[in-house]
Design an enzyme around this catalytic site. Structure first.
Site, PDB file in Angstrom:
ATOM      1  N   GLU A 148       0.836  -1.202   0.000  1.00 41.69           N
ATOM      2  CA  GLU A 148       0.000   0.000   0.000  1.00 41.69           C
ATOM      3  C   GLU A 148       0.869   1.250   0.000  1.00 41.69           C
ATOM      4  OE1 GLU A 148      -3.096  -0.055  -0.432  1.00 41.69           O
ATOM      5  OE2 GLU A 148      -3.654  -2.130   0.032  1.00 41.69           O
TER       6      GLU A 148
ATOM      7  N   ARG B   6     -17.640  -0.571   6.922  1.00 41.36           N
ATOM      8  CA  ARG B   6     -18.823  -1.178   6.292  1.00 41.36           C
ATOM      9  C   ARG B   6     -19.398  -2.257   7.197  1.00 41.36           C
ATOM     10  NH1 ARG B   6     -19.551  -5.655   3.327  1.00 41.36           N
ATOM     11  NH2 ARG B   6     -17.340  -6.190   3.458  1.00 41.36           N
TER      12      ARG B   6
ATOM     13  N   HIS C  24      -1.455  -5.697   1.663  1.00 39.80           N
ATOM     14  CA  HIS C  24      -2.576  -6.627   1.609  1.00 39.80           C
ATOM     15  C   HIS C  24      -2.168  -7.867   0.813  1.00 39.80           C
ATOM     16  CE1 HIS C  24      -5.664  -3.459   2.738  1.00 39.80           C
ATOM     17  NE2 HIS C  24      -6.096  -4.523   3.381  1.00 39.80           N
TER      18      HIS C  24
END
Ligand code: PCA
Length: 214
Positions: free
Chosen positions: A78, A88, A165
């Site tokens: 990242e 979420r 990730h």
């Protein structure tokens, strides 16, 4: 040189987290790097504090935090963390912040201080697909990345840090309809090892294009 490597516990109803299963397979020495591993909770409230404690105990030269990105087919170092928590789904402690800053008085964003382009190139070179990502999301992974870079910038000048990730495990990914991209824990661990070597060998990032239109 010592690198602090972190991975997350399972979250979102999953029984496993690919980052954790793969981290377990990374040896304690990778090239010249001593690897110290810690697991972090998927919780806005406690993850950053535990990471801070680990940095204080281990005093690493570099920190690489790992997390799982369902749906991504590539390893994604990242580039940037942003100062926002917008969840979420609730975290593992039931917290679901909306538009809350990670650090109230912090800057809008921090760039990774790891050589993200060199990491992606090194992973590609050992046959695991990788590309630089320009968003770590707004969930606990971004929260940890932002908290890490804020802590290093304010308390540990010279210590490099960032986030990557990784794809899901194949057995997790197969449970989705249609199936998501997945890899074996061994393959993910191979990518992580290559990324660690790139961190050791590249004090500065390589000059390469990793841009995207969107
Ligand atoms: N992935 C989540 C949190 C923990 C993890 O492994 C994320 O991308 O925010």
């Amino acid at each position: 040189m010592t690198i602090l490597l972190t991975a997350f516990e399972p979250f979102g109803g999953e029984a496993q987290n690919a980052s954790l299963e793969a981290m377990r397979l990374v040896p304690d020495m990778v090239g010249e790097m001593r690897v110290v591993k810690r697991m972090l909770p998927v919780a806005f409230g406690t993850s950053a504090a535990l990471l801070r404690q680990a940095i204080e105990q281990v005093r690493p030269d570099a920190v690489l935090c790992l997390g799982q990105a369902a749906g991504r087919a590539e390893f994604t170092p990242e580039r940037v963390a942003i100062n926002i928590d917008d969840a979420r789904i609730p975290d593992n402690a039931g917290d679901q912040p909306m538009d809350r800053p990670v650090v109230a008085s912090g800057p809008p964003a921090y760039f990774s201080t790891l050589p993200v382009k060199a990491m992606a190139a090194a992973m590609d070179a050992v046959g695991v697909p990788a590309s630089v990502s320009n968003t770590a999301g707004t969930y606990v992974c971004n929260h940890v990345m932002y908290s890490l870079l804020h802590e290093l910038a304010t308390a540990y000048p010279g210590v490099r840090g960032g986030f990557m990730h990784v794809p899901m495990l194949a057995e997790q990914a197969e449970a989705y309809h249609p199936p998501l991209p997945g890899m074996s824990a061994e393959e993910i661990a191979r990518g992580i090892r290559a990324a660690i070597v790139a961190i050791a060998e590249n004090r500065r990032d390589i000059a390469a294009s990793a841009g995207r239109e969107h």
